[in-house]
Design an enzyme around this catalytic site. Structure first.
Site, PDB file in Angstrom:
ATOM      1  N   ASP A  54       0.840  -1.195   0.000  1.00 17.73           N
ATOM      2  CA  ASP A  54       0.000   0.000   0.000  1.00 17.73           C
ATOM      3  C   ASP A  54       0.877   1.248   0.000  1.00 17.73           C
ATOM      4  OD1 ASP A  54      -2.975   1.027   0.895  1.00 17.73           O
ATOM      5  OD2 ASP A  54      -1.397   2.235   1.818  1.00 17.73           O
ATOM      6  N   TYR A  59       2.657   9.804   0.157  1.00 19.44           N
ATOM      7  CA  TYR A  59       3.733   9.208   0.962  1.00 19.44           C
ATOM      8  C   TYR A  59       5.123   9.383   0.346  1.00 19.44           C
ATOM      9  CZ  TYR A  59      -0.201   6.397   2.858  1.00 19.44           C
ATOM     10  OH  TYR A  59      -1.378   5.964   3.392  1.00 19.44           O
ATOM     11  N   LYS A  89      -2.950   5.993  -4.048  1.00 19.07           N
ATOM     12  CA  LYS A  89      -4.055   6.880  -3.702  1.00 19.07           C
ATOM     13  C   LYS A  89      -3.893   8.272  -4.323  1.00 19.07           C
ATOM     14  CE  LYS A  89      -4.010   4.564   0.783  1.00 19.07           C
ATOM     15  NZ  LYS A  89      -2.582   4.366   0.996  1.00 19.07           N
ATOM     16  N   HIS A 122      -7.878   9.413  -1.528  1.00 20.88           N
ATOM     17  CA  HIS A 122      -7.205   9.327  -0.222  1.00 20.88           C
ATOM     18  C   HIS A 122      -8.072   9.865   0.930  1.00 20.88           C
ATOM     19  CE1 HIS A 122      -2.841   9.173   1.499  1.00 20.88           C
ATOM     20  NE2 HIS A 122      -3.716   8.828   2.413  1.00 20.88           N
ATOM     21  N   ASN A 276       3.762 -10.508  11.955  1.00 23.78           N
ATOM     22  CA  ASN A 276       2.433 -10.037  11.546  1.00 23.78           C
ATOM     23  C   ASN A 276       1.739 -10.986  10.575  1.00 23.78           C
ATOM     24  OD1 ASN A 276       2.770  -7.792  13.156  1.00 23.78           O
ATOM     25  ND2 ASN A 276       3.396  -6.435  11.487  1.00 23.78           N
ATOM     26  N   THR A 285     -11.382 -16.899  20.721  1.00 21.70           N
ATOM     27  CA  THR A 285     -12.583 -17.555  21.246  1.00 21.70           C
ATOM     28  C   THR A 285     -13.731 -16.549  21.321  1.00 21.70           C
ATOM     29  OG1 THR A 285     -12.099 -16.953  23.539  1.00 21.70           O
ATOM     30  CG2 THR A 285     -11.113 -19.012  22.715  1.00 21.70           C
TER      31      THR A 285
END
Length: 327
Positions: A54, A59, A89, A122, A276, A285
């Site tokens: 992404d 950025y 974006k 964005h 990750n 649960t």
């Protein structure tokens, strides 16, 4: 190579003709941008099994991301560009119908790609055209021609430059305005979401409309407020993590995944990137889910405080139209 990526499930998007989206993505926003660091981190992410990346024109990481993925193909870490899912974006200064296509073309040039898998608006905000500056001046906010901009996004899709199109930071209110005008509905809405900002109303709405939700700041994200990280510091999540033999980050990401949402995690550490990915072969649960559902909610990213400087006035746009906090 296949065995490395087999563990990451994929989600078929309901709009557009993009390949299925891998169920976890790597975010590339960083400040300040150090291109070499980005290239190295993306290559390491590919090595450990990430296939979903992404970025955004804002950025300034499109170029290093493109370089890293081209290098990964050269090294044989990827068979081809088609093996990855790439999102970019449209920045607010380009949120004008005539600037959408040129902005995507510039992103593609930076990425060294013929198409992006997903192109997002964005923010639901339009600024006077001009160079990217941050924070933004309040007086630069102008009325957003959402219909006109979306038609231009649809043209990007029609031309095959964006396999799917979508939005980011849109509330149900913004989507209510967009959907009646859309011939191609948004495939994705990328928003801030994590156990301390669960976005229940928005997720329900998007599910009903066939819009897939992606989560930025899934681990509490940018520490905008300077008062710690409500996700990573959560006692509820820490207790569950201890009982499951997992990290707090893994519990937060697993919870997001179990909500049918795709987390976009920003980490440049190879160990953490690997950790990750370890969220797909176990589950929470009912009791865990109930406890997480009771965590007090707190929005961190707000347009007024994150995007705009404190000085000046909103002269030609209404802040209420731009705010991204769901009622």
């Amino acid at each position: 190579m296949a065995s490395r990526t087999a563990a990451v499930p994929e989600v078929a998007l309901r709009s557009g003709d993009a390949r299925p989206m891998p169920a976890i993505g790597m975010g590339t926003a960083q400040s300040p941008v150090v291109p070499d660091t980005t290239v190295k981190a993306v290559l390491e992410a590919v090595e450990v099994g990430y296939r979903h990346f992404d970025t955004a024109s804002m950025y300034a990481t499109e170029r290093p991301l493109g370089e890293a993925l081209a290098e990964a193909v050269r090294r044989g870490l990827l068979a081809s560009r088609e093996e990855v899912f790439v999102t970019s974006k449209l920045w607010c200064t380009q949120c004008h119908p005539h600037l959408v296509l040129p902005s995507l073309q510039e992103s593609l040039q930076n990425l060294q790609m013929e198409y992006v898998d997903l192109y997002l608006i964005h923010w639901p905000i339009s600024l006077k055209p001009g160079p990217v500056v941050f924070p933004v001046k309040r007086e630069d906010a102008v009325p957003f021609d959402l219909e006109g901009v979306w038609r231009a996004m649809e043209e990007c899709h029609r031309l095959g430059l964006a396999k799917a199109i979508g939005v980011s930071n849109f509330t149900t209110r913004h989507l209510d305005k967009l959907l009646p005008a859309a011939t191609v509905p948004p495939a994705v809405n990328q928003v801030e979401m994590n156990p301390v900002w669960q976005q229940r109303k928005l997720r329900e709405y998007c599910a009903e409309k066939g819009i897939h939700v992606a989560a930025y700041s899934p681990l509490g994200g940018q520490n905008w407020s300077g008062d710690g990280n409500a996700v990573l510091d959560s006692e509820v999540l820490a207790e569950i993590a201890k009982a499951r033999g997992k990290s707090v980050a893994q519990v937060a990401l697993r919870w997001i995944y179990e909500q049918g949402v795709t987390p976009i995690v920003k980490s440049f550490s190879k160990e953490r990137l690997k950790e990750n990915l370890g969220i797909f072969d176990w589950g929470l649960t009912d009791d865990d889910l109930r406890k997480i559902g009771q965590i007090p909610q707190k929005k961190i990213v707000k347009a007024e405080t994150v995007l705009f400087s404190a000085e000046g006035e909103f002269t030609s746009a209404d802040l209420a139209d731009m705010e991204i906090v769901e009622d």
